[in-house]
Scaffold this motif. Structure first.
Motif: not given
Length: 201
Positions: A48-50, A69-71, A159-163, A196-198
């Motif tokens: 769980v991320w807050v 604002d980014r995960l 915001g942005v979330i990379i799954v 830029a994320q892996k």
């Protein structure tokens, strides 16, 4: 005349109640409502991320932000948005949702751009006004998700979330021209970061 001692006996539950009231009044005890969610407890499988929804006030300006604002999270993880102060909500960039009568700076629901993976279920919460209010969403579809706050998208509250991994898709496309200028600036920053994320597995 004899002096009589009068013993005052207080039930233990009265003392406990008085202590609880004192904690509430002084702010040491915070009772948070249950968070609406898209899953049951038995379905929750990951971390769980807050993300805090915050209004920052200084002498120079007022900022409305998601923190962080980014995960980058794994499929099956849950994000919990919590209201710290102000009035905020969280909404996926997706055309059409249950709040079809709501118009905002991101466009009416039917006009909003798609900025989450195809096949992913969008979300939109009511405006949260009480600190501690929260909403949880479990992410199962891989890709990049862009989201925003209704009242403050024009101030760049996105915001942005990379799954999983930052797969090519709507969440990595350039911001649509109809979006507010500050939202476009912030999205461009977040998109550059996401590319830029892996990712994670």
């Amino acid at each position: 005349m004899q002096n009589r001692k009068v013993e005052l006996r207080v039930e233990p539950w009265v003392l406990l109640l008085a202590a609880a009231v004192a904690l509430l009044v002084t702010g040491w005890l915070v009772v948070k409502p249950n968070a609406p969610t898209n899953q049951t407890k038995s379905e929750r499988s990951g971390k769980v991320w807050v993300v805090k929804m915050v209004t920052k006030v200084s002498d120079e300006r007022v900022e409305h932000v998601f923190e962080p604002d980014r995960l980058v999270i794994a499929p099956g993880d849950t994000v919990r948005w919590e209201l710290e102060n102000g009035i905020h909500n969280t909404v996926a960039f997706h055309p059409g949702d249950e709040h079809v009568d709501h118009h905002d700076d991101a466009g009416s629901p039917d006009e909003r751009p798609l900025r989450i993976p195809a096949g992913a279920k969008p979300w939109e919460t009511d405006h949260m006004r009480t600190p501690g209010e929260a909403f949880e969403y479990m992410f199962t579809v891989e890709g990049v998700y862009n989201y925003f706050c209704h009242p403050h998208v024009a101030q760049g509250m996105v915001g942005v979330i990379i799954v999983g991994s930052p797969k090519p898709g709507p969440g990595l496309e350039p911001p649509q021209k109809e979006l507010p200028e500050e939202a476009k600036v912030k999205l461009n920053e977040l998109i550059a970061w996401a590319k830029a994320q892996k990712g994670v597995r």
